[in-house]
Design a protein around this motif. Structure first.
Motif, PDB file in Angstrom:
ATOM      1  N   MET A  28      22.086  66.767  40.622  1.00  0.00           N
ATOM      2  CA  MET A  28      21.247  65.798  41.338  1.00  0.00           C
ATOM      3  C   MET A  28      20.935  64.628  40.407  1.00  0.00           C
ATOM      4  O   MET A  28      20.552  64.831  39.263  1.00  0.00           O
ATOM      5  CB  MET A  28      19.934  66.472  41.772  1.00  0.00           C
ATOM      6  N   ASP A  29      21.116  63.413  40.879  1.00  0.00           N
ATOM      7  CA  ASP A  29      20.903  62.266  40.013  1.00  0.00           C
ATOM      8  C   ASP A  29      19.433  61.859  39.986  1.00  0.00           C
ATOM      9  O   ASP A  29      18.613  62.342  40.756  1.00  0.00           O
ATOM     10  CB  ASP A  29      21.791  61.090  40.429  1.00  0.00           C
ATOM     11  N   VAL A  30      19.105  60.941  39.065  1.00  0.00           N
ATOM     12  CA  VAL A  30      17.719  60.513  38.881  1.00  0.00           C
ATOM     13  C   VAL A  30      17.172  59.875  40.141  1.00  0.00           C
ATOM     14  O   VAL A  30      16.016  60.098  40.526  1.00  0.00           O
ATOM     15  CB  VAL A  30      17.627  59.547  37.688  1.00  0.00           C
ATOM     16  N   GLU A  31      18.019  59.086  40.833  1.00  0.00           N
ATOM     17  CA  GLU A  31      17.533  58.408  42.017  1.00  0.00           C
ATOM     18  C   GLU A  31      17.093  59.413  43.082  1.00  0.00           C
ATOM     19  O   GLU A  31      16.132  59.197  43.801  1.00  0.00           O
ATOM     20  CB  GLU A  31      18.623  57.491  42.580  1.00  0.00           C
ATOM     21  N   THR A  32      17.826  60.521  43.197  1.00  0.00           N
ATOM     22  CA  THR A  32      17.464  61.544  44.161  1.00  0.00           C
ATOM     23  C   THR A  32      16.211  62.291  43.728  1.00  0.00           C
ATOM     24  O   THR A  32      15.386  62.673  44.550  1.00  0.00           O
ATOM     25  CB  THR A  32      18.632  62.532  44.345  1.00  0.00           C
ATOM     26  N   ARG A  33      16.038  62.469  42.438  1.00  0.00           N
ATOM     27  CA  ARG A  33      14.868  63.199  41.953  1.00  0.00           C
ATOM     28  C   ARG A  33      13.585  62.389  42.103  1.00  0.00           C
ATOM     29  O   ARG A  33      12.511  62.943  42.189  1.00  0.00           O
ATOM     30  CB  ARG A  33      15.064  63.565  40.475  1.00  0.00           C
ATOM     31  N   SER A  34      13.671  61.066  42.101  1.00  0.00           N
ATOM     32  CA  SER A  34      12.496  60.215  42.227  1.00  0.00           C
ATOM     33  C   SER A  34      12.271  59.880  43.690  1.00  0.00           C
ATOM     34  O   SER A  34      13.143  59.312  44.344  1.00  0.00           O
ATOM     35  CB  SER A  34      12.695  58.934  41.409  1.00  0.00           C
ATOM     36  N   ASN A  35      11.098  60.281  44.230  1.00  0.00           N
ATOM     37  CA  ASN A  35      10.793  60.085  45.644  1.00  0.00           C
ATOM     38  C   ASN A  35      11.962  60.531  46.520  1.00  0.00           C
ATOM     39  O   ASN A  35      12.507  59.744  47.310  1.00  0.00           O
ATOM     40  CB  ASN A  35      10.449  58.617  45.916  1.00  0.00           C
ATOM     41  N   PRO A  36      12.372  61.784  46.427  1.00  0.00           N
ATOM     42  CA  PRO A  36      13.588  62.231  47.122  1.00  0.00           C
ATOM     43  C   PRO A  36      13.484  62.202  48.637  1.00  0.00           C
ATOM     44  O   PRO A  36      14.518  62.211  49.318  1.00  0.00           O
ATOM     45  CB  PRO A  36      13.764  63.670  46.609  1.00  0.00           C
ATOM     46  N   PHE A  37      12.275  62.138  49.173  1.00  0.00           N
ATOM     47  CA  PHE A  37      12.118  62.145  50.625  1.00  0.00           C
ATOM     48  C   PHE A  37      11.910  60.753  51.205  1.00  0.00           C
ATOM     49  O   PHE A  37      11.616  60.606  52.387  1.00  0.00           O
ATOM     50  CB  PHE A  37      10.967  63.073  51.010  1.00  0.00           C
ATOM     51  N   GLY A  38      12.092  59.741  50.372  1.00  0.00           N
ATOM     52  CA  GLY A  38      12.050  58.369  50.857  1.00  0.00           C
ATOM     53  C   GLY A  38      10.704  57.952  51.431  1.00  0.00           C
ATOM     54  O   GLY A  38      10.645  57.199  52.411  1.00  0.00           O
ATOM     55  N   MET A  39       9.614  58.381  50.819  1.00  0.00           N
ATOM     56  CA  MET A  39       8.295  58.005  51.294  1.00  0.00           C
ATOM     57  C   MET A  39       7.998  56.534  50.974  1.00  0.00           C
ATOM     58  O   MET A  39       8.598  55.942  50.079  1.00  0.00           O
ATOM     59  CB  MET A  39       7.240  58.925  50.676  1.00  0.00           C
ATOM     60  N   ASP A  40       7.079  55.959  51.712  1.00  0.00           N
ATOM     61  CA  ASP A  40       6.774  54.532  51.661  1.00  0.00           C
ATOM     62  C   ASP A  40       6.383  54.104  50.248  1.00  0.00           C
ATOM     63  O   ASP A  40       5.342  54.517  49.732  1.00  0.00           O
ATOM     64  CB  ASP A  40       5.638  54.232  52.646  1.00  0.00           C
ATOM     65  N   GLU A  41       7.207  53.275  49.628  1.00  0.00           N
ATOM     66  CA  GLU A  41       6.932  52.807  48.267  1.00  0.00           C
ATOM     67  C   GLU A  41       6.140  51.502  48.252  1.00  0.00           C
ATOM     68  O   GLU A  41       5.870  50.960  47.179  1.00  0.00           O
ATOM     69  CB  GLU A  41       8.250  52.639  47.502  1.00  0.00           C
ATOM     70  N   ASP A  42       5.757  51.018  49.433  1.00  0.00           N
ATOM     71  CA  ASP A  42       4.911  49.833  49.522  1.00  0.00           C
ATOM     72  C   ASP A  42       3.671  50.143  50.356  1.00  0.00           C
ATOM     73  O   ASP A  42       3.148  49.271  51.057  1.00  0.00           O
ATOM     74  CB  ASP A  42       5.691  48.663  50.134  1.00  0.00           C
ATOM     75  N   CYS A  43       3.230  51.407  50.293  1.00  0.00           N
ATOM     76  CA  CYS A  43       2.085  51.849  51.083  1.00  0.00           C
ATOM     77  C   CYS A  43       0.858  50.970  50.798  1.00  0.00           C
ATOM     78  O   CYS A  43       0.544  50.680  49.644  1.00  0.00           O
ATOM     79  CB  CYS A  43       1.773  53.302  50.747  1.00  0.00           C
TER      80      CYS A  43
END
Length: 208
Positions: free
Chosen positions: A1-16
């Motif tokens: 699993m790459d770093v991008e997948t490990r960081s916020n893997p569920f695609g939650m709102d990053e501009d909440c």
């Protein structure tokens, strides 16, 4: 699993922008990070300065955060990886709240507002054990997943113990940034015993 997948893997709102008082003080919305097939889900109170800057919970700078260094002792974190984006196996890291205010802890309202993010991560990861890191996380997870009153949920008393809950067992940990070396050692030894046990057979809930 790459770093991008490990960081916020569920695609939650990053501009909440659900907590207006935090939008101008944060650098990042810090969602969960780690192994999405984790058996162990660690929950702290809020992002620290480095986590706010990197967007990675419990991130370190040149050295590992005390929590990820502790996980390294248990084989859950590769201590040869980047402290700012540690390689985790079997562990997932997150917080009660996703944004940092530099001058104060989160309000109860802010914790309540972030609760759906945490609930979603717990549901999607479906871990075997929950590890509340610090008093605030113990109160919140204890209220949700045990029948104990807040007065019975003292981190100093329950550190390095196992609490049978409703759906999950909890293994509380004192904030490793504030704990003594002996208290950190106590938790490592207790959790190593848990990892060596048949913990997957005792949680009393659905299997993956």
């Amino acid at each position: 699993m790459d770093v991008e997948t490990r960081s916020n893997p569920f695609g939650m709102d990053e501009d909440c922008r659900n907590c207006p008082a935090l939008c101008d003080t944060r650098e990042s919305v810090v969602h969960g990070y780690g192994d999405v097939a984790a058996d162990f889900l660690f929950v702290g109170e809020r992002p620290g300065e480095t986590a706010d800057r990197t967007g990675v919970p419990f991130a370190g700078d040149e050295e590992f955060h005390p929590l990820t260094r502790t996980l390294g002792r248990l084989g859950l974190c590769d201590l040869t990886s980047d402290p700012a984006r540690p390689h985790l196996e079997g562990a997932y890291l997150t917080y009660l709240t996703r944004c940092r205010h530099p001058d104060r802890v989160p309000t109860d309202e802010e914790v309540d507002t972030c609760e759906p993010y945490l609930d979603a991560e717990i549901r999607m990861i479906n871990p075997e054990l929950l590890i509340p890191v610090g008093q605030r996380a113990l109160w919140r997870l204890g209220a949700e997943y045990t029948t104990r009153s807040a007065d019975d949920l003292r981190i100093e008393d329950l550190h390095a113990t196992t609490i049978r809950g409703r759906g999950f067992e909890l293994v509380p940990m004192c904030d490793p940034r504030e704990a003594t070396e002996s208290r950190r050692d106590e938790w490592v030894h207790a959790f190593a015993d848990v990892m060596a046990s048949d913990y997957r057979q005792t949680k009393g809930r659905r299997e993956r």
